[in-house]
Design a protein around this motif. Structure first.
Motif, PDB file in Angstrom:
ATOM      1  N   UNK A  20       0.822  -1.207   0.000  1.00 25.55           N
ATOM      2  CA  UNK A  20       0.000   0.000   0.000  1.00 25.55           C
ATOM      3  C   UNK A  20       0.861   1.263   0.000  1.00 25.55           C
ATOM      4  N   UNK A  21       0.447   2.227  -0.790  1.00 25.26           N
ATOM      5  CA  UNK A  21       0.931   3.594  -0.637  1.00 25.26           C
ATOM      6  C   UNK A  21      -0.269   4.476  -0.325  1.00 25.26           C
ATOM      7  N   UNK A  22      -0.301   5.003   0.875  1.00 24.04           N
ATOM      8  CA  UNK A  22      -1.366   5.918   1.287  1.00 24.04           C
ATOM      9  C   UNK A  22      -0.844   7.345   1.172  1.00 24.04           C
ATOM     10  N   UNK A  23      -1.543   8.155   0.395  1.00 22.04           N
ATOM     11  CA  UNK A  23      -1.142   9.538   0.160  1.00 22.04           C
ATOM     12  C   UNK A  23      -1.965  10.463   1.046  1.00 22.04           C
ATOM     13  N   UNK A  24      -1.304  11.466   1.615  1.00 21.37           N
ATOM     14  CA  UNK A  24      -2.019  12.469   2.403  1.00 21.37           C
ATOM     15  C   UNK A  24      -2.260  13.720   1.573  1.00 21.37           C
ATOM     16  N   UNK A  25      -3.531  14.024   1.387  1.00 23.05           N
ATOM     17  CA  UNK A  25      -3.962  15.251   0.718  1.00 23.05           C
ATOM     18  C   UNK A  25      -4.239  16.273   1.820  1.00 23.05           C
ATOM     19  N   UNK A  26      -3.408  17.305   1.885  1.00 24.50           N
ATOM     20  CA  UNK A  26      -3.527  18.305   2.954  1.00 24.50           C
ATOM     21  C   UNK A  26      -4.263  19.565   2.497  1.00 24.50           C
ATOM     22  N   UNK A  27      -5.016  19.435   1.398  1.00 22.01           N
ATOM     23  CA  UNK A  27      -5.795  20.576   0.924  1.00 22.01           C
ATOM     24  C   UNK A  27      -5.551  20.912  -0.527  1.00 22.01           C
ATOM     25  N   UNK A  28      -5.288  19.889  -1.341  1.00 16.13           N
ATOM     26  CA  UNK A  28      -5.044  20.116  -2.763  1.00 16.13           C
ATOM     27  C   UNK A  28      -6.277  20.700  -3.447  1.00 16.13           C
ATOM     28  N   UNK A  29      -6.046  21.544  -4.435  1.00 13.87           N
ATOM     29  CA  UNK A  29      -7.134  22.030  -5.275  1.00 13.87           C
ATOM     30  C   UNK A  29      -7.529  20.937  -6.267  1.00 13.87           C
ATOM     31  N   UNK A  30      -8.634  21.137  -6.951  1.00 17.58           N
ATOM     32  CA  UNK A  30      -9.061  20.165  -7.962  1.00 17.58           C
ATOM     33  C   UNK A  30      -7.994  20.027  -9.043  1.00 17.58           C
ATOM     34  N   UNK A  31      -7.449  21.138  -9.482  1.00 20.02           N
ATOM     35  CA  UNK A  31      -6.416  21.087 -10.532  1.00 20.02           C
ATOM     36  C   UNK A  31      -5.176  20.356 -10.025  1.00 20.02           C
ATOM     37  N   UNK A  32      -4.802  20.600  -8.771  1.00 16.64           N
ATOM     38  CA  UNK A  32      -3.645  19.910  -8.199  1.00 16.64           C
ATOM     39  C   UNK A  32      -3.906  18.413  -8.089  1.00 16.64           C
ATOM     40  N   UNK A  33      -5.133  18.033  -7.732  1.00 19.21           N
ATOM     41  CA  UNK A  33      -5.489  16.613  -7.692  1.00 19.21           C
ATOM     42  C   UNK A  33      -5.330  15.993  -9.068  1.00 19.21           C
ATOM     43  N   UNK A  34      -5.845  16.680 -10.084  1.00 17.27           N
ATOM     44  CA  UNK A  34      -5.747  16.150 -11.453  1.00 17.27           C
ATOM     45  C   UNK A  34      -4.297  16.012 -11.886  1.00 17.27           C
ATOM     46  N   UNK A  35      -3.467  16.991 -11.556  1.00 20.79           N
ATOM     47  CA  UNK A  35      -2.049  16.914 -11.914  1.00 20.79           C
ATOM     48  C   UNK A  35      -1.361  15.765 -11.190  1.00 20.79           C
ATOM     49  N   UNK A  36      -1.674  15.607  -9.910  1.00 16.97           N
ATOM     50  CA  UNK A  36      -1.107  14.498  -9.137  1.00 16.97           C
ATOM     51  C   UNK A  36      -1.518  13.151  -9.719  1.00 16.97           C
ATOM     52  N   UNK A  37      -2.804  13.010 -10.039  1.00 19.11           N
ATOM     53  CA  UNK A  37      -3.306  11.734 -10.544  1.00 19.11           C
ATOM     54  C   UNK A  37      -2.693  11.370 -11.901  1.00 19.11           C
ATOM     55  N   UNK A  38      -2.348  12.383 -12.693  1.00 15.55           N
ATOM     56  CA  UNK A  38      -1.759  12.124 -14.007  1.00 15.55           C
ATOM     57  C   UNK A  38      -0.490  11.285 -13.894  1.00 15.55           C
ATOM     58  N   UNK A  39       0.298  11.526 -12.846  1.00 17.90           N
ATOM     59  CA  UNK A  39       1.557  10.791 -12.708  1.00 17.90           C
ATOM     60  C   UNK A  39       1.538   9.795 -11.542  1.00 17.90           C
ATOM     61  N   UNK A  40       0.680  10.018 -10.546  1.00 16.70           N
ATOM     62  CA  UNK A  40       0.750   9.205  -9.331  1.00 16.70           C
ATOM     63  C   UNK A  40      -0.349   8.198  -9.116  1.00 16.70           C
ATOM     64  N   UNK A  41      -1.395   8.216  -9.946  1.00 14.77           N
ATOM     65  CA  UNK A  41      -2.546   7.339  -9.700  1.00 14.77           C
ATOM     66  C   UNK A  41      -2.158   5.865  -9.697  1.00 14.77           C
ATOM     67  N   UNK A  42      -1.271   5.485 -10.607  1.00 19.38           N
ATOM     68  CA  UNK A  42      -0.893   4.076 -10.741  1.00 19.38           C
ATOM     69  C   UNK A  42      -0.218   3.550  -9.475  1.00 19.38           C
TER      70      UNK A  42
END
Length: 276
Positions: A20-42
């Motif tokens: 497991x990799x559990x990521x902590x979102x400390x207040x990301x914006x929607x755009x920041x979430x989308x950018x993160x998911x583009x490279x980190x979702x896998x």
């Protein structure tokens, strides 16, 4: 992957019980979430909306939808659970989980004094509705819990219905499992592992040195949490031995050419050698 490399440790695939990799979102914006998911979702298995950030962050439902579309479950931080129960609003908390379609919940007592029997009751009740992650350890750096209590609490919380227990470290990695310097309380960790299956434990390890320590101890498929979104890819390379910190850890050094092996001391005459 983009190309082939031999002799890498085998990573479990999603959905997984180990690694497991559990990521902590400390207040990301929607755009920041989308950018993160583009490279980190896998490489991300689950996301925690840190402490009670879900109360104040704008566009919460849109954020949850973005994670859901990427196939990544989300849960509210344990501090939010504590904020509800200390105000005698447990039923409101259950309705909140249902209203937002949450599939996971965290039960913790890091910021409040909560009798353990009552904590177990909360776990049993919530486990009827969602998958429960229970956190063990205090956020108070002055409160040192002996190893036998960590083990006892982890055992009973798993028995009560938690799918995994979380080893507390806070977002900074300087309490609970760690000393104020960030150094791992290695004796505590090793004693816990004598009694609790490693796949049932999610170790909060936000600092790179902590991640390296756990990977060297337990392998590429150790469960790690409180990872910053911009550190997910970095962590995956550490898991695979593709960063200097673990570069030779997973290699079979017997199969490596001699030219690549570290030189051994020769002990030639005239060389200063340490005395026994």
């Amino acid at each position: 992957m983009n190309y082939s490399l031999n002799n890498l440790p085998e990573r479990t695939s999603k959905p997984r019980e180990q690694g497991y990799t559990m990521v902590m979102d400390k207040g990301l914006s929607i755009r920041e979430v989308e950018n993160f998911l583009e490279v980190g979702a896998e490489y991300t298995d689950i996301v925690k909306l840190g402490w009670a950030t879900s109360y104040v962050v704008p566009n919460l439902r849109k954020k949850l939808d973005a994670y859901k579309e990427a196939g990544i479950p989300v849960y509210f931080g344990g501090t939010l659970f504590e904020a509800f129960i200390i105000r005698n609003q447990f039923d409101d908390y259950r309705r909140l989980l249902a209203d937002f379609g949450m599939e996971y919940a965290e039960v913790s007592d890091g910021s409040i004094d909560l009798k353990h029997d009552r904590k177990l009751e909360y776990i049993r009740t919530l486990a009827q509705d969602v998958k429960v992650l229970s956190e063990v350890g205090s956020k108070d750096a002055e409160k040192i819990i002996p190893p036998y209590k960590w083990i006892s609490q982890m055992k009973t919380e798993l028995e009560a219905g938690a799918i995994k227990v979380i080893g507390e470290a806070r977002e900074a990695g300087n309490v609970g499992l760690f000393r104020s310097t960030g150094e791992v309380r290695s004796g505590l960790v090793e004693e816990i592992l004598t009694q609790i299956p490693f796949e049932k434990i999610l170790w909060e390890a936000p600092q790179k040195a902590q991640q390296v320590w756990f990977i060297k101890l337990l392998g590429a498929n150790v469960n790690l949490g409180n990872i910053a979104p911009n550190e997910v890819v970095s962590l995956e390379t550490i898991r695979l031995g593709l960063r200097g910190d673990t570069f030779t850890h997973f290699l079979d050094m017997d199969s490596v050419e001699d030219d690549f092996k570290p030189e051994k001391p020769t002990g030639k005459p005239g060389t200063s050698m340490p005395r026994g």
